[in-house]
Structure formats: structure tokens, C-alpha cells
Design a protein around this motif. Structure first.
Motif, PDB file in Angstrom:
ATOM      1  N   LYS A  75     -61.801  13.169   6.814  1.00  0.00           N
ATOM      2  CA  LYS A  75     -60.600  12.462   6.347  1.00  0.00           C
ATOM      3  C   LYS A  75     -60.948  11.559   5.170  1.00  0.00           C
ATOM      4  CE  LYS A  75     -57.468  11.074   9.221  1.00  0.00           C
ATOM      5  NZ  LYS A  75     -56.706  10.313  10.264  1.00  0.00           N
ATOM      6  N   ASP A  76     -60.186  11.705   4.109  1.00  0.00           N
ATOM      7  CA  ASP A  76     -60.350  10.882   2.921  1.00  0.00           C
ATOM      8  C   ASP A  76     -59.174   9.907   2.807  1.00  0.00           C
ATOM      9  OD1 ASP A  76     -62.561  12.611   2.115  1.00  0.00           O
ATOM     10  OD2 ASP A  76     -61.019  14.056   1.541  1.00  0.00           O
ATOM     11  N   THR A  77     -59.393   8.816   2.082  1.00  0.00           N
ATOM     12  CA  THR A  77     -58.337   7.831   1.834  1.00  0.00           C
ATOM     13  C   THR A  77     -58.131   7.663   0.339  1.00  0.00           C
ATOM     14  OG1 THR A  77     -58.862   6.612   3.870  1.00  0.00           O
ATOM     15  CG2 THR A  77     -57.573   5.458   2.198  1.00  0.00           C
ATOM     16  N   LEU A  78     -56.899   7.862  -0.103  1.00  0.00           N
ATOM     17  CA  LEU A  78     -56.536   7.666  -1.509  1.00  0.00           C
ATOM     18  C   LEU A  78     -55.757   6.363  -1.639  1.00  0.00           C
ATOM     19  CD1 LEU A  78     -55.350  11.253  -2.577  1.00  0.00           C
ATOM     20  CD2 LEU A  78     -57.645  10.244  -2.789  1.00  0.00           C
ATOM     21  N   THR A  79     -56.105   5.565  -2.637  1.00  0.00           N
ATOM     22  CA  THR A  79     -55.476   4.258  -2.847  1.00  0.00           C
ATOM     23  C   THR A  79     -55.005   4.117  -4.282  1.00  0.00           C
ATOM     24  OG1 THR A  79     -56.954   3.278  -1.186  1.00  0.00           O
ATOM     25  CG2 THR A  79     -55.793   1.763  -2.666  1.00  0.00           C
ATOM     26  N   GLU A  80     -53.776   3.659  -4.451  1.00  0.00           N
ATOM     27  CA  GLU A  80     -53.237   3.400  -5.783  1.00  0.00           C
ATOM     28  C   GLU A  80     -53.781   2.069  -6.312  1.00  0.00           C
ATOM     29  OE1 GLU A  80     -49.004   2.129  -7.920  1.00  0.00           O
ATOM     30  OE2 GLU A  80     -49.056   2.615  -5.781  1.00  0.00           O
ATOM     31  N   HIS A  81     -54.120   2.055  -7.611  1.00  0.00           N
ATOM     32  CA  HIS A  81     -54.564   0.831  -8.276  1.00  0.00           C
ATOM     33  C   HIS A  81     -53.730   0.615  -9.530  1.00  0.00           C
ATOM     34  CE1 HIS A  81     -58.164   0.381  -5.770  1.00  0.00           C
ATOM     35  NE2 HIS A  81     -58.305   1.689  -5.869  1.00  0.00           N
ATOM     36  N   TYR A  82     -53.491  -0.662  -9.840  1.00  0.00           N
ATOM     37  CA  TYR A  82     -52.708  -1.042 -11.020  1.00  0.00           C
ATOM     38  C   TYR A  82     -53.444  -2.166 -11.728  1.00  0.00           C
ATOM     39  CZ  TYR A  82     -48.552  -2.131 -13.831  1.00  0.00           C
ATOM     40  OH  TYR A  82     -47.670  -2.323 -14.862  1.00  0.00           O
ATOM     41  N   PHE A  83     -54.089  -1.849 -12.857  1.00  0.00           N
ATOM     42  CA  PHE A  83     -54.958  -2.790 -13.559  1.00  0.00           C
ATOM     43  C   PHE A  83     -54.329  -3.280 -14.853  1.00  0.00           C
ATOM     44  CE2 PHE A  83     -59.594  -2.604 -12.120  1.00  0.00           C
ATOM     45  CZ  PHE A  83     -59.263  -2.287 -10.811  1.00  0.00           C
ATOM     46  N   MET A  89     -43.306  -7.477 -20.653  1.00  0.00           N
ATOM     47  CA  MET A  89     -44.583  -7.971 -20.161  1.00  0.00           C
ATOM     48  C   MET A  89     -45.528  -6.825 -19.823  1.00  0.00           C
ATOM     49  SD  MET A  89     -44.452 -11.158 -20.512  1.00  0.00           S
ATOM     50  CE  MET A  89     -45.961 -11.612 -19.663  1.00  0.00           C
ATOM     51  N   THR A  90     -44.971  -5.722 -19.319  1.00  0.00           N
ATOM     52  CA  THR A  90     -45.797  -4.564 -18.998  1.00  0.00           C
ATOM     53  C   THR A  90     -46.433  -3.982 -20.253  1.00  0.00           C
ATOM     54  OG1 THR A  90     -44.481  -4.016 -17.045  1.00  0.00           O
ATOM     55  CG2 THR A  90     -45.782  -2.250 -18.001  1.00  0.00           C
ATOM     56  N   HIS A  91     -45.677  -3.883 -21.312  1.00  0.00           N
ATOM     57  CA  HIS A  91     -46.237  -3.358 -22.547  1.00  0.00           C
ATOM     58  C   HIS A  91     -47.224  -4.341 -23.185  1.00  0.00           C
ATOM     59  CE1 HIS A  91     -43.065  -0.357 -22.126  1.00  0.00           C
ATOM     60  NE2 HIS A  91     -43.693   0.346 -23.048  1.00  0.00           N
ATOM     61  N   ARG A  92     -47.038  -5.624 -22.952  1.00  0.00           N
ATOM     62  CA  ARG A  92     -47.966  -6.626 -23.501  1.00  0.00           C
ATOM     63  C   ARG A  92     -49.341  -6.534 -22.850  1.00  0.00           C
ATOM     64  NH1 ARG A  92     -45.133 -12.572 -24.188  1.00  0.00           N
ATOM     65  NH2 ARG A  92     -43.545 -12.006 -25.736  1.00  0.00           N
ATOM     66  N   GLN A  93     -49.373  -6.407 -21.527  1.00  0.00           N
ATOM     67  CA  GLN A  93     -50.661  -6.427 -20.831  1.00  0.00           C
ATOM     68  C   GLN A  93     -51.317  -5.050 -20.771  1.00  0.00           C
ATOM     69  OE1 GLN A  93     -50.175  -7.919 -16.886  1.00  0.00           O
ATOM     70  NE2 GLN A  93     -49.091  -6.128 -16.123  1.00  0.00           N
ATOM     71  N   LYS A  94     -50.653  -4.022 -21.309  1.00  0.00           N
ATOM     72  CA  LYS A  94     -51.222  -2.675 -21.444  1.00  0.00           C
ATOM     73  C   LYS A  94     -51.889  -2.208 -20.144  1.00  0.00           C
ATOM     74  CE  LYS A  94     -52.175  -3.626 -26.322  1.00  0.00           C
ATOM     75  NZ  LYS A  94     -50.939  -2.983 -26.806  1.00  0.00           N
ATOM     76  N   PRO A  95     -51.148  -2.140 -19.056  1.00  0.00           N
ATOM     77  CA  PRO A  95     -51.753  -1.767 -17.778  1.00  0.00           C
ATOM     78  C   PRO A  95     -52.116  -0.279 -17.723  1.00  0.00           C
ATOM     79  CG  PRO A  95     -49.394  -1.860 -17.549  1.00  0.00           C
ATOM     80  CD  PRO A  95     -49.692  -2.331 -18.942  1.00  0.00           C
ATOM     81  N   TYR A  96     -53.053   0.033 -16.871  1.00  0.00           N
ATOM     82  CA  TYR A  96     -53.384   1.433 -16.582  1.00  0.00           C
ATOM     83  C   TYR A  96     -53.484   1.585 -15.072  1.00  0.00           C
ATOM     84  CZ  TYR A  96     -58.176  -0.491 -16.498  1.00  0.00           C
ATOM     85  OH  TYR A  96     -59.301  -1.252 -16.240  1.00  0.00           O
ATOM     86  N   ILE A 128     -53.250   8.050 -13.241  1.00  0.00           N
ATOM     87  CA  ILE A 128     -51.793   8.148 -13.191  1.00  0.00           C
ATOM     88  C   ILE A 128     -51.229   8.145 -14.604  1.00  0.00           C
ATOM     89  CG2 ILE A 128     -49.671   7.035 -12.415  1.00  0.00           C
ATOM     90  CD1 ILE A 128     -51.307   5.891 -10.070  1.00  0.00           C
ATOM     91  N   ALA A 129     -51.660   7.170 -15.400  1.00  0.00           N
ATOM     92  CA  ALA A 129     -51.191   7.090 -16.782  1.00  0.00           C
ATOM     93  C   ALA A 129     -52.028   6.091 -17.555  1.00  0.00           C
ATOM     94  CB  ALA A 129     -49.719   6.695 -16.841  1.00  0.00           C
ATOM     95  N   LYS A 130     -52.301   6.416 -18.831  1.00  0.00           N
ATOM     96  CA  LYS A 130     -52.982   5.477 -19.717  1.00  0.00           C
ATOM     97  C   LYS A 130     -51.983   4.502 -20.332  1.00  0.00           C
ATOM     98  CE  LYS A 130     -56.809   8.496 -21.120  1.00  0.00           C
ATOM     99  NZ  LYS A 130     -57.450   9.210 -22.267  1.00  0.00           N
ATOM    100  N   GLU A 131     -50.776   5.018 -20.594  1.00  0.00           N
ATOM    101  CA  GLU A 131     -49.766   4.169 -21.209  1.00  0.00           C
ATOM    102  C   GLU A 131     -49.121   3.263 -20.172  1.00  0.00           C
ATOM    103  OE1 GLU A 131     -47.657   7.949 -19.928  1.00  0.00           O
ATOM    104  OE2 GLU A 131     -49.583   7.415 -20.840  1.00  0.00           O
ATOM    105  N   ALA A 132     -48.262   2.374 -20.644  1.00  0.00           N
ATOM    106  CA  ALA A 132     -47.644   1.386 -19.764  1.00  0.00           C
ATOM    107  C   ALA A 132     -46.720   2.038 -18.743  1.00  0.00           C
ATOM    108  CB  ALA A 132     -46.872   0.373 -20.589  1.00  0.00           C
TER     109      ALA A 132
END
Length: 260
Positions: free
Chosen positions: A70-78, A101-108, A123-127
Motif C-alpha cells: 500500500k502506497d500513500t499519495l499526498t497533495e502539496h502546495y508550495f 495573490m496566487t499569481h504573485r507568490q507563483k505557487p507550484y 500537478i502544475a508549474k503555473e499558478a
């Protein structure tokens, strides 16, 4: 006749000067009277500063590489600025502020596995605001591995999106099948969820009630998804078709997407 002219000039200038001083004094009194009133009015308006809201993070389990464990997958938002986990939304703010604000902090955002042998899924490089949905779909193609479905939460104002079915193959995640959907086909997320109107996203509803969040979490985990296996390499999907708003059809995984 003109011997007294300098005297009259001095008198006129003195009167003019007095009038000028009086007018300026009146203006200062007026300003000093208005400004405190304006400040008091702004202060009493009770406008609250936007407060960071963490937002939901998906966590699912399954055997995604076919090793029988069994594996566990976890979402991350940096944050792209500090490169650490960060908040997705803001309370006391409208959707325009969240978007800015999302576009300012350039999250991935990405999905990691507790097994280091399974590479992370970007998931995505862009905001974006991370994920709208993530689910273990089970073994859809009979290769001994569980597939996953995911929907990205795009930082835009549209309710149009794609439901992607991914499989882990040759040491990487590949898209097995995808189909168009309306975002409102998916359940609401705990803590913060998109709200939809006639023309797309109206805003983000922030839920501060623990009872409500527990209910939303229960509804989310019990949601059956928009794809279901009907036989080997065939699935039933609930998708956004050209003809009607929502339709249900049976498709073959080898086709990669429904007729568009």
C-alpha cells in the motif's frame, strides 16, 4: 494729489493680506474639522484584513506501482517564493484577491508518495489552487496497478475543466484517459471551496465550522467519482458533452478521450 498714494497702497495691501490670512485660516479649520471625521468613518467601517486560509490537501492510498504494498499519495502546495507549503486562499477577500495573490507568490503543486521509488506527480508549474479532486480508481486496465483520477483547480474564472486518469508506468506518471467536465459536478471541499454562478466562478466559500467541514469531508470521501470500471479497459464516464450539459457514456481506455 499723489503725495498720499503710498499710504493708500500700504492700506490696500494690508487689507488684502488680512483677507488672505483669514481665508487660509478658514480652510485650515475646515480641513482639521473634516479629516478626523473621515478617519473615524474609515475606522468604523470595520473592513477586515484578508486572513490566510490553508485549504484542503488530498491524501489517498493504493498500490500504484504493482508491488503488492500500500502506497500513500499526498497533495502539496508550495509557494514559489519561499519554497514551502503555503495557504491556498484568503478569508475576508474576494476571488479577485485570491487570484492576484496566487499569481504573485507563483505557487507550484505536486503529489508525492511515501515510497521514494514512485516519482512525484507534478500537478502544475503555473499558478493554480492545487487540486479540486483526487481519487484512487482501482485497477482499470488490468495491469495490477491502481489508477488515479485528478482535477486541477485552475486559477481562473472558468468552470470548465478536465478529469484526468493517470497510471504509473515506466517509472513515471502518464495520462491514461481524460474527458471534459463542469467543475460543479464535483463535491465541495472542506475549509474552502469554489462557488459557481451562471458565468463561471463567483468566489470561494470559506467554512470555519468544524461540524460543516466534517460533513463536507464525509461527502467528499463517499463521492463515487465521474469514472467507473465496467469491464477490462472500459469505463463509464459522466462528462461535459457538446450536445447537452452532462452526459453518461461507456468508453474504451485505448481511445484516450471521448469524441470531442
Amino acid at each position: 494729489m499723489f503725495r498720499n498714494l503710498p499710504f493708500f497702497v500700504v492700506v490696500i495691501l494690508s487689507v488684502s493680506s488680512c483677507n488672505h490670512v483669514r481665508v487660509n485660516a478658514d480652510k485650515q479649520k475646515s480641513v482639521s474639522h473634516v479629516n478626523p471625521h473621515v478617519k473615524a468613518k474609515q475606522k468604523s467601517s470595520g473592513v477586515k484584513k484578508p486572513v490566510p486560509v490553508w485549504g484542503y490537501r488530498f491524501v489517498i492510498t493504493g498500490d500504484f506501482n504493482g508491488d503488492g504494498k500500500k502506497d500513500t499519495l499526498t497533495e502539496h502546495y508550495f509557494s514559489g517564493i519561499i519554497h514551502k507549503e503555503t495557504n491556498k486562499f484568503y478569508d475576508n477577500a474576494d476571488y479577485d484577491y485570491d487570484w492576484e495573490m496566487t499569481h504573485r507568490q507563483k505557487p507550484y503543486s505536486f503529489i508525492s508518495c511515501n515510497d521514494p521509488a514512485i516519482h512525484k506527480l507534478e500537478i502544475a508549474k503555473e499558478a493554480t489552487f492545487g487540486l479540486l479532486y483526487l481519487k484512487n480508481e482501482g485497477d482499470l486496465n488490468g495491469d495490477g496497478r491502481d489508477e488515479i483520477s485528478l482535477v486541477r483547480n485552475n486559477a481562473d474564472f472558468s468552470s470548465l475543466n478536465e478529469y484526468s486518469i493517470m497510471t504509473y508506468k515506466n517509472n513515471g506518471w502518464v495520462n491514461l484517459y481524460w474527458f471534459p467536465i463542469w467543475e460543479w459536478q464535483l463535491p465541495q471541499l472542506p475549509e474552502a471551496s469554489n462557488q459557481y454562478g451562471l458565468f463561471g466562478i463567483d468566489g470561494v466559500a470559506i467554512t470555519n465550522s468544524d461540524t460543516t467541514n466534517q460533513r463536507l469531508l464525509k461527502e467528499l470521501t463517499s463521492f463515487g467519482g465521474l469514472a467507473k470500471k465496467v469491464s477490462k479497459n472500459k469505463i463509464r464516464i459522466i462528462y461535459r458533452s457538446k450536445e447537452i450539459s452532462v452526459d453518461t457514456i461507456i468508453v474504451k481506455l485505448k481511445d484516450h478521450h471521448p469524441p470531442l
